[in-house]
Design an enzyme around this catalytic site. Structure first.
Site, PDB file in Angstrom:
ATOM      1  N   LYS A 117      10.125  24.609 -30.049  1.00 15.51           N
ATOM      2  CA  LYS A 117      10.179  23.231 -30.589  1.00 15.51           C
ATOM      3  C   LYS A 117       9.067  22.999 -31.607  1.00 15.51           C
ATOM      4  CE  LYS A 117      13.712  21.525 -28.261  1.00 15.51           C
ATOM      5  NZ  LYS A 117      15.026  21.532 -28.928  1.00 15.51           N
ATOM      6  N   TYR A 146       8.126  24.166 -19.518  1.00 16.38           N
ATOM      7  CA  TYR A 146       8.828  24.150 -20.811  1.00 16.38           C
ATOM      8  C   TYR A 146       8.546  25.424 -21.616  1.00 16.38           C
ATOM      9  CZ  TYR A 146      11.541  21.654 -24.304  1.00 16.38           C
ATOM     10  OH  TYR A 146      12.529  21.265 -25.181  1.00 16.38           O
ATOM     11  N   SER A 164      26.020  15.438 -23.124  1.00 16.65           N
ATOM     12  CA  SER A 164      25.202  16.007 -24.204  1.00 16.65           C
ATOM     13  C   SER A 164      24.640  14.912 -25.108  1.00 16.65           C
ATOM     14  CB  SER A 164      26.054  16.940 -25.074  1.00 16.65           C
ATOM     15  OG  SER A 164      26.464  18.064 -24.351  1.00 16.65           O
ATOM     16  N   THR A 181      20.689  16.525 -18.709  1.00 17.18           N
ATOM     17  CA  THR A 181      21.831  17.201 -19.357  1.00 17.18           C
ATOM     18  C   THR A 181      21.914  18.631 -18.833  1.00 17.18           C
ATOM     19  OG1 THR A 181      20.460  18.047 -21.139  1.00 17.18           O
ATOM     20  CG2 THR A 181      21.476  15.893 -21.513  1.00 17.18           C
TER      21      THR A 181
HETATM   22  P1  NAD Z   1      23.283  20.313 -23.809  1.00 17.93           P
HETATM   23  O1  NAD Z   1      23.293  21.488 -22.880  1.00 17.93           O
HETATM   24  O2  NAD Z   1      24.315  19.302 -23.645  1.00 17.93           O
HETATM   25  O3  NAD Z   1      23.280  20.815 -25.336  1.00 17.93           O
HETATM   26  C1  NAD Z   1      22.729  22.060 -25.736  1.00 17.93           C
HETATM   27  C2  NAD Z   1      23.738  22.665 -26.693  1.00 17.93           C
HETATM   28  O4  NAD Z   1      23.219  23.874 -27.275  1.00 17.93           O
HETATM   29  C3  NAD Z   1      25.047  23.050 -25.991  1.00 17.93           C
HETATM   30  O5  NAD Z   1      26.141  22.405 -26.614  1.00 17.93           O
HETATM   31  C4  NAD Z   1      25.133  24.548 -26.187  1.00 17.93           C
HETATM   32  O6  NAD Z   1      26.459  25.026 -26.326  1.00 17.93           O
HETATM   33  C5  NAD Z   1      24.351  24.696 -27.478  1.00 17.93           C
HETATM   34  N1  NAD Z   1      23.957  26.089 -27.722  1.00 17.93           N
HETATM   35  C6  NAD Z   1      23.144  26.864 -26.948  1.00 17.93           C
HETATM   36  N2  NAD Z   1      23.098  28.122 -27.469  1.00 17.93           N
HETATM   37  C7  NAD Z   1      23.899  28.112 -28.583  1.00 17.93           C
HETATM   38  C8  NAD Z   1      24.281  29.098 -29.539  1.00 17.93           C
HETATM   39  N3  NAD Z   1      23.849  30.371 -29.459  1.00 17.93           N
HETATM   40  N4  NAD Z   1      25.120  28.741 -30.549  1.00 17.93           N
HETATM   41  C9  NAD Z   1      25.591  27.472 -30.645  1.00 17.93           C
HETATM   42  N5  NAD Z   1      25.275  26.494 -29.758  1.00 17.93           N
HETATM   43  C10 NAD Z   1      24.440  26.814 -28.740  1.00 17.93           C
HETATM   44  O7  NAD Z   1      21.823  19.670 -23.619  1.00 17.93           O
HETATM   45  P2  NAD Z   1      21.052  18.541 -24.440  1.00 17.93           P
HETATM   46  O8  NAD Z   1      19.961  18.119 -23.555  1.00 17.93           O
HETATM   47  O9  NAD Z   1      21.990  17.551 -24.997  1.00 17.93           O
HETATM   48  O10 NAD Z   1      20.365  19.388 -25.608  1.00 17.93           O
HETATM   49  C11 NAD Z   1      20.530  19.080 -26.977  1.00 17.93           C
HETATM   50  C12 NAD Z   1      19.211  19.182 -27.700  1.00 17.93           C
HETATM   51  O11 NAD Z   1      18.343  18.142 -27.250  1.00 17.93           O
HETATM   52  C13 NAD Z   1      18.458  20.490 -27.463  1.00 17.93           C
HETATM   53  O12 NAD Z   1      17.823  20.886 -28.675  1.00 17.93           O
HETATM   54  C14 NAD Z   1      17.411  20.073 -26.455  1.00 17.93           C
HETATM   55  O13 NAD Z   1      16.280  20.917 -26.456  1.00 17.93           O
HETATM   56  C15 NAD Z   1      17.090  18.702 -26.975  1.00 17.93           C
HETATM   57  N6  NAD Z   1      16.360  17.821 -26.056  1.00 17.93           N
HETATM   58  C16 NAD Z   1      16.830  17.590 -24.807  1.00 17.93           C
HETATM   59  C17 NAD Z   1      16.096  16.774 -23.955  1.00 17.93           C
HETATM   60  C18 NAD Z   1      16.583  16.519 -22.547  1.00 17.93           C
HETATM   61  O14 NAD Z   1      15.771  16.110 -21.715  1.00 17.93           O
HETATM   62  N7  NAD Z   1      17.856  16.733 -22.238  1.00 17.93           N
HETATM   63  C19 NAD Z   1      14.915  16.172 -24.385  1.00 17.93           C
HETATM   64  C20 NAD Z   1      14.479  16.408 -25.684  1.00 17.93           C
HETATM   65  C21 NAD Z   1      15.199  17.242 -26.511  1.00 17.93           C
END
Ligand code: NAD
Length: 258
Positions: A165, A158, A21, A196
């Site tokens: 977003k 997306y 994460s 992730t």
């Molecule tokens: P991840 O799956 O590790 O993290 C997503 C988290 O959201 C998880 O811990 C999940 O439990 C939590 N979540 C989802 N629904 C929830 C709810 N109802 N209540 C509480 N928690 C909840 O994946 P990640 O990629 O680390 O995502 C983290 C952030 O980074 C997200 O906002 C994602 O959109 C953003 N992001 C990711 C990327 C990528 O390519 N991985 C790129 C840009 C932005």
């Protein structure tokens, strides 16, 4: 050099699902810089992944269950945090969700339920957590959320998450205005694609990684540690003049034309 940057500071990290994460990468950087951290987890399955990670951090890290769709539960987390920490210096919001059906095919077919759910979990939750965190940030603070280029441009696959977003990034600006009065800064990191759990829900994700590696000015994808370090920067006094910002950490991919 950064070892004491967050010494004596307390942070709440929301959104660690496992060791891959982005929230965990930010947590590691902040912990290395001396911060005392509390964490949230969503559901017992994730608790089982988070507990072994945080037990290796220095000190005791409180861990609370959090589902951002349960407003009373959110309030409960912050009243418990007040008892455990007394005050809060920074909040990491790294939470997003959309139904898989709404991340496939055309955005045109997004269901009403799917749209509202993506907005509630991925965008509104920042406002909710910021509001609950505000009374604990009497000495100022920093709030950091995670966004993606799909909020600015139409990225295939997306879809509804891109719309969420866009709302999240607008929320960053409005929260920055409201919370600036109490010296709380609010910023987003627009991270490049990283493999992730959440990313695996996005159709054609591996193709996105390939395109970025080919076209980004730096000729590669971003490393998760680079996003973690930016989280540390935004949480720390090094970024004391920055608020309402969406900082791209994507090896420059956002700046290119064709
Ligand atoms: P991840 O799956 O590790 O993290 C997503 C988290 O959201 C998880 O811990 C999940 O439990 C939590 N979540 C989802 N629904 C929830 C709810 N109802 N209540 C509480 N928690 C909840 O994946 P990640 O990629 O680390 O995502 C983290 C952030 O980074 C997200 O906002 C994602 O959109 C953003 N992001 C990711 C990327 C990528 O390519 N991985 C790129 C840009 C932005």
């Amino acid at each position: 050099m950064v070892s004491n940057l967050l010494q004596g500071k307390k942070g709440l990290v929301c959104g660690v699902a496992n060791k891959r994460s982005i929230a965990w990468s930010i947590a590691q950087a902040c912990s290395d810089a001396g911060a005392e951290l509390a964490f949230t987890y969503q559901g017992d399955k994730i608790k089982g992944k988070v507990e072994p990670l945080i037990k290796d951090l220095p000190g005791e890290s409180p861990l609370y269950p959090l589902d951002v769709t349960d407003e009373d539960g959110v309030k409960g987390v912050f009243s418990q945090l007040k008892e455990d920490f007394g005050s809060l210096d920074f909040l990491i919001h790294s939470i997003a969700f959309a139904k898989r059906d709404d991340l496939e095919g055309e955005y045109l077919n997004t269901s009403r339920d799917g749209y509202l759910l993506a907005q509630e979990i991925s965008s509104y939750s920042l406002t909710l957590l910021a509001r609950e965190a505000a009374p604990l940030m009497q000495n100022g603070g920093s709030i950091v959320t995670l966004s993606y280029l799909g909020g600015e441009r139409a990225v295939t696959g997306y879809n509804v998450m891109g719309v969420a977003k866009a709302a999240l990034e607008a929320s960053v600006r409005y929260l920055a205005v409201d919370m600036g009065k109490q010296s709380v800064r609010v910023n987003a990191i627009s991270a490049g694609p990283i493999n992730t759990l959440a990313a695996r829900g996005i159709g054609g994700f591996s193709k996105i990684l390939d395109v970025v590696a080919e076209k980004a000015p730096m000729g590669r994808n971003v490393e998760i540690e680079e996003v973690g370090n930016t989280g540390l920067f935004l949480a720390s006094p090094l970024s004391s003049g920055i608020t309402g910002e969406v900082l791209h950490v994507d090896c420059g991919y956002h700046c290119i034309g064709l």
